[in-house]
Design an enzyme around this catalytic site. Structure first.
Site, PDB file in Angstrom:
ATOM      1  N   CYS A  14      -0.338  -7.497  -0.735  1.00  0.00           N
ATOM      2  CA  CYS A  14      -0.694  -8.565   0.216  1.00  0.00           C
ATOM      3  C   CYS A  14       0.463  -9.547   0.338  1.00  0.00           C
ATOM      4  O   CYS A  14       0.737 -10.059   1.427  1.00  0.00           O
ATOM      5  CB  CYS A  14      -1.974  -9.271  -0.221  1.00  0.00           C
ATOM      6  N   ASP A  63       9.020   2.552  -1.607  1.00  0.00           N
ATOM      7  CA  ASP A  63       8.573   2.304  -2.980  1.00  0.00           C
ATOM      8  C   ASP A  63       9.803   1.950  -3.824  1.00  0.00           C
ATOM      9  O   ASP A  63      10.849   2.603  -3.702  1.00  0.00           O
ATOM     10  CB  ASP A  63       7.893   3.568  -3.532  1.00  0.00           C
ATOM     11  N   HIS A  91      -6.844  -5.767   2.827  1.00  0.00           N
ATOM     12  CA  HIS A  91      -6.881  -5.450   1.392  1.00  0.00           C
ATOM     13  C   HIS A  91      -8.139  -4.662   1.056  1.00  0.00           C
ATOM     14  O   HIS A  91      -9.245  -5.190   1.099  1.00  0.00           O
ATOM     15  CB  HIS A  91      -6.839  -6.731   0.541  1.00  0.00           C
ATOM     16  N   ASN A 144      -3.453   7.736  -5.196  1.00  0.00           N
ATOM     17  CA  ASN A 144      -4.089   7.591  -6.506  1.00  0.00           C
ATOM     18  C   ASN A 144      -5.237   6.590  -6.416  1.00  0.00           C
ATOM     19  O   ASN A 144      -5.076   5.524  -5.811  1.00  0.00           O
ATOM     20  CB  ASN A 144      -3.060   7.091  -7.523  1.00  0.00           C
ATOM     21  N   HIS A 201      -4.297  -2.148  -4.269  1.00  0.00           N
ATOM     22  CA  HIS A 201      -4.369  -2.289  -2.806  1.00  0.00           C
ATOM     23  C   HIS A 201      -4.034  -0.881  -2.316  1.00  0.00           C
ATOM     24  O   HIS A 201      -2.891  -0.418  -2.487  1.00  0.00           O
ATOM     25  CB  HIS A 201      -3.354  -3.330  -2.324  1.00  0.00           C
ATOM     26  N   HIS A 213      -3.013   2.668  -1.068  1.00  0.00           N
ATOM     27  CA  HIS A 213      -1.754   3.076  -0.434  1.00  0.00           C
ATOM     28  C   HIS A 213      -1.559   4.576  -0.596  1.00  0.00           C
ATOM     29  O   HIS A 213      -2.109   5.189  -1.510  1.00  0.00           O
ATOM     30  CB  HIS A 213      -0.579   2.329  -1.066  1.00  0.00           C
ATOM     31  N   HIS A 268       1.415   7.518  -0.975  1.00  0.00           N
ATOM     32  CA  HIS A 268       2.819   7.805  -1.272  1.00  0.00           C
ATOM     33  C   HIS A 268       3.281   8.957  -0.382  1.00  0.00           C
ATOM     34  O   HIS A 268       2.674  10.039  -0.405  1.00  0.00           O
ATOM     35  CB  HIS A 268       2.978   8.271  -2.721  1.00  0.00           C
TER      36      HIS A 268
HETATM   37  P1  AMP Z   1       0.253   3.672  -7.732  1.00  0.00           P
HETATM   38  O1  AMP Z   1       0.674   3.923  -9.145  1.00  0.00           O
HETATM   39  O2  AMP Z   1      -0.203   4.885  -6.991  1.00  0.00           O
HETATM   40  O3  AMP Z   1      -0.746   2.526  -7.659  1.00  0.00           O
HETATM   41  O4  AMP Z   1       1.570   3.217  -6.977  1.00  0.00           O
HETATM   42  C1  AMP Z   1       2.020   1.903  -6.922  1.00  0.00           C
HETATM   43  C2  AMP Z   1       3.443   1.969  -6.486  1.00  0.00           C
HETATM   44  O5  AMP Z   1       3.839   0.681  -6.050  1.00  0.00           O
HETATM   45  C3  AMP Z   1       4.424   2.371  -7.592  1.00  0.00           C
HETATM   46  O6  AMP Z   1       5.048   3.602  -7.257  1.00  0.00           O
HETATM   47  C4  AMP Z   1       5.417   1.200  -7.637  1.00  0.00           C
HETATM   48  O7  AMP Z   1       6.738   1.637  -7.790  1.00  0.00           O
HETATM   49  C5  AMP Z   1       5.209   0.568  -6.283  1.00  0.00           C
HETATM   50  N1  AMP Z   1       5.548  -0.836  -6.212  1.00  0.00           N
HETATM   51  C6  AMP Z   1       5.121  -1.835  -7.041  1.00  0.00           C
HETATM   52  N2  AMP Z   1       5.622  -3.007  -6.646  1.00  0.00           N
HETATM   53  C7  AMP Z   1       6.378  -2.782  -5.545  1.00  0.00           C
HETATM   54  C8  AMP Z   1       7.168  -3.598  -4.670  1.00  0.00           C
HETATM   55  N3  AMP Z   1       7.278  -4.909  -4.863  1.00  0.00           N
HETATM   56  N4  AMP Z   1       7.811  -2.995  -3.652  1.00  0.00           N
HETATM   57  C9  AMP Z   1       7.714  -1.660  -3.460  1.00  0.00           C
HETATM   58  N5  AMP Z   1       6.981  -0.835  -4.233  1.00  0.00           N
HETATM   59  C10 AMP Z   1       6.329  -1.377  -5.271  1.00  0.00           C
HETATM   60 ZN    ZN Z   2      -3.744  -6.611  -1.274  1.00  0.00          ZN
END
Ligand code: AMP
Ligand code: ZN
Length: 142
Positions: free
Chosen positions: A7, A30, A46, A87, A98, A100, A102
């Site tokens: 967010c 990422d 969100h 995930n 939040h 997402h 990949h």
């Molecule tokens: P997950 O483990 O599926 O929840 O993936 C979360 C992803 O968010 C991870 O691969 C992190 O590398 C990525 N992540 C966390 N903080 C940031 C950020 N500030 N900018 C870009 N990616 C992020």
């Molecule tokens: Zn959020």
């Protein structure tokens, strides 16, 4: 102010390398870059995980994924495939709550992406699998 890191990115409170944005969806690199071009696609609204999507939000997010995937693939002629991963829950390795997706471009079988599926097909009887189907179908929303 939201404590959610995604967010904060959406609200421009912290920077991101954004590759796509519209009123409802954003996609940015990422930070880990499992492979070059590893991108996250998410709704600006969100929601914690896939279990919180309604039909409209699913249409909004899923309809953007193919065109973002194509843009990533077309950005580098050495990209030959892509894994798309979502995930849900700590047990499934979700770390940012939040929701997402990949998009992980694949270059060769020896790039740095790893995933393995075990074949447990011989561990279940036909009856057990039939019961699984029945209990899932019973819970299916119309
Ligand atoms: P997950 O483990 O599926 O929840 O993936 C979360 C992803 O968010 C991870 O691969 C992190 O590398 C990525 N992540 C966390 N903080 C940031 C950020 N500030 N900018 C870009 N990616 C992020
Ligand atoms: Zn959020």
């Amino acid at each position: 102010m939201s404590e959610c890191i995604f967010c904060k990115i959406i609200n421009n409170e912290i920077p991101s390398r954004t590759v796509y944005e519209d009123d409802e969806v954003i996609a940015f690199l990422d930070i880990t870059q499992v492979t070059p071009g590893h991108t996250l696609v998410l709704p600006k609204k969100h929601v914690a995980d896939i279990f919180d999507y309604d039909k409209k939000l699913a249409e909004i997010v899923f309809s953007r994924i193919p065109k973002i995937a194509r843009a990533i693939k077309q950005s580098d002629s050495t990209i030959t495939g892509m894994n798309i991963i979502n995930n849900n829950g700590l047990v499934a390795y979700q770390s940012v709550f939040h929701s997402h997706f990949h998009l992980i471009p694949r270059y060769t079988k020896h790039d740095d992406f790893k995933i393995t599926f075990s074949d447990n097909s011989t561990s279940y009887t036909d009856d057990e699998l039939d019961r699984l189907v029945t209990s899932i179908k019973e819970k299916m929303e119309v």
